[in-house]
Enzyme design. Structure first.
Site, PDB file in Angstrom:
ATOM      1  N   CYS A 116      15.761  39.873  40.003  1.00 23.99           N
ATOM      2  CA  CYS A 116      15.056  41.049  40.532  1.00 23.99           C
ATOM      3  C   CYS A 116      14.995  41.051  42.059  1.00 23.99           C
ATOM      4  O   CYS A 116      14.732  42.082  42.668  1.00 23.99           O
ATOM      5  CB  CYS A 116      13.657  41.116  39.946  1.00 23.99           C
ATOM      6  SG  CYS A 116      13.670  40.991  38.165  1.00 23.99           S
ATOM      7  N   HIS A 257       9.385  45.587  43.989  1.00 26.55           N
ATOM      8  CA  HIS A 257      10.057  45.447  42.696  1.00 26.55           C
ATOM      9  C   HIS A 257       9.110  45.955  41.609  1.00 26.55           C
ATOM     10  O   HIS A 257       7.923  45.628  41.596  1.00 26.55           O
ATOM     11  CB  HIS A 257      10.409  43.982  42.464  1.00 26.55           C
ATOM     12  CG  HIS A 257      10.843  43.700  41.063  1.00 26.55           C
ATOM     13  ND1 HIS A 257      11.776  44.484  40.416  1.00 26.55           N
ATOM     14  CD2 HIS A 257      10.464  42.749  40.173  1.00 26.55           C
ATOM     15  CE1 HIS A 257      11.946  44.014  39.199  1.00 26.55           C
ATOM     16  NE2 HIS A 257      11.164  42.973  39.016  1.00 26.55           N
ATOM     17  N   ASN A 287      11.236  47.754  34.057  1.00 22.22           N
ATOM     18  CA  ASN A 287      11.761  46.773  35.012  1.00 22.22           C
ATOM     19  C   ASN A 287      13.292  46.765  34.913  1.00 22.22           C
ATOM     20  O   ASN A 287      13.847  46.341  33.903  1.00 22.22           O
ATOM     21  CB  ASN A 287      11.180  45.395  34.674  1.00 22.22           C
ATOM     22  CG  ASN A 287      11.691  44.295  35.584  1.00 22.22           C
ATOM     23  OD1 ASN A 287      12.649  44.477  36.329  1.00 22.22           O
ATOM     24  ND2 ASN A 287      11.047  43.138  35.517  1.00 22.22           N
TER      25      ASN A 287
END
Ligand SMILES: CC(C)(COP(=O)(O)OP(=O)(O)OC[C@H]1O[C@@H](n2cnc3c(N)ncnc32)[C@H](O)[C@@H]1OP(=O)(O)O)[C@@H](O)C(=O)NCCC(=O)NCCS
Length: 330
Positions: A116, A257, A287
């Site tokens: 990520c 993020h 996500n």
């Protein structure tokens, strides 16, 4: 230390699968509920790639849009960096495949696996290529098809992740105001097993047994990752501002993020960032790992929340464990 790298974002683009998957779909298959998912994560829906789509097809769409936005043609690109942990193949890299798909020259192209944190790390690498004059026009993509490594029978991870891609074109900045002021990069490999895929690498190659035991899917210790994420994100926001010699209050927009709404809110509140300055779209995409920061960045550019001259901070954390940030004047 304040960096002052003369690098600018010249264009951005998006590549999303068309299939929207709501929480209701999970309710029908798993012991979960829309209420639980929204309350614990902030996610209402996410996108999943169709069988004909892959990380490469999403990345290609995002890259084409970013090139058009930057008013560049594919042959003007000098370097491609693709941040992904779900490449189409173990080899060749998705970046090399993308070079061919876009019709670029025989320019260098490489993948970067920082999960990520990938796009943020890639932005730092792209800027370093520009500052050291090893490239002028850099195409940076964050692209993932996490649905392909997510165990759809594991309610603790299935509801969290989504697919998507977004790209940015980075260039030397002609305007002395437009620059990268500070960055943070870090990793703690000792806690790497908190999020991992057990099989498919050299340690545990693919076999009928690994497939039968679902060892090709991502395993995660959610609660531990949660604690790491809140603490690290807060630290990184504060340290990045300090390195640039600015106050956290001077930052106009934070693009974090998108892992969990509660993580974002709690880290930003602790760092002293009011939530109206924070870009959030996790409700629509879940996500998307390396794609999450650039998707949010692209949307913030398009809806006018990002304005020329603003101080903007990108901040991410992820598997590895990894973390990173970029503070730039947009
Ligand atoms: C995964 C996460 C949402 C779980 O939320 P949480 O509040 O920490 O929940 P817990 O893990 O403590 O689990 C609480 C209960 O909910 C259950 N649960 C987990 N997923 C569920 C779901 N989809 N629906 C319903 N219940 C669920 C658990 O089984 C547990 O039940 P138990 O108490 O009977 O054992 C949260 O830990 C998280 O977001 N972690 C970080 C994940 C992340 O960001 N990963 C990527 C990093 S880049």
């Amino acid at each position: 230390m304040r960096l002052g790298w003369p690098v600018q974002i010249a264009g951005t683009g998006l590549g999303l699968p068309s299939r929207v998957v709501t929480n209701a779909e999970f309710e029908r298959r798993l012991d979960t509920s829309h209420e639980w998912i929204v309350q614990r994560t902030g996610i209402c829906e996410r996108r999943f790639a169709e069988p004909h789509e892959s990380t490469l097809t999403l990345a290609t769409a995002a890259a084409r849009e970013a090139l058009a936005d930057a008013r560049l043609t594919a042959d003007q690109i000098d370097l491609i960096i693709c941040a992904t942990i779900t490449p189409d193949h173990l080899l060749p890299s998705t970046a090399c495949e993308l070079q061919a798909a876009l019709g670029c020259r025989w320019i260098p192209a490489y993948d970067m696996a920082a999960a990520c944190s990938g796009f943020v790390w890639g932005l730092i690498l792209a800027a370093q290529h520009i500052v050291t004059r090893t490239a002028q026009n850099v195409l940076l993509i964050g692209a993932e098809t996490l649905s392909r490594i997510t165990d759809m029978e594991d309610r603790a991870t299935a509801v969290l992740f989504g697919d998507g891609a977004a790209a940015a074109v980075l260039q030397p900045s002609g305007d002395p105001q437009r620059q990268i002021l500070a960055v943070q990069l870090g990793a703690d490999g000792g806690r790497g097993m908190l999020i991992h895929v057990p099989a498919g690498g050299s340690k545990l190659a693919a076999s009928p047994e690994t497939v039968a035991s679902r060892a090709h899917y991502m395993k995660m210790q959610g609660r531990e990752v949660y604690k790491f994420a809140v603490t690290k994100m807060q630290e990184v926001i504060q340290q990045t501002a300090e390195d640039a010699g600015v106050s956290v209050h001077d930052v106009a927009i934070i693009v974090p993020h998108q892992s969990n709404l509660r993580i974002i809110e709690s880290a930003c509140e602790r760092a002293g960032v009011p939530l109206h300055k924070v870009i959030v779209n996790i409700d629509r995409y879940g996500n998307t790992s390396a794609a999450s920061v650039p998707i949010a960045l692209h949307e913030a550019r398009c809806d006018g929340r990002l304005r020329r001259g603003d101080l903007v901070m990108l901040v991410a954390f992820g598997a590895g464990l990894t973390w990173g940030s970029v503070l730039l004047r947009y």
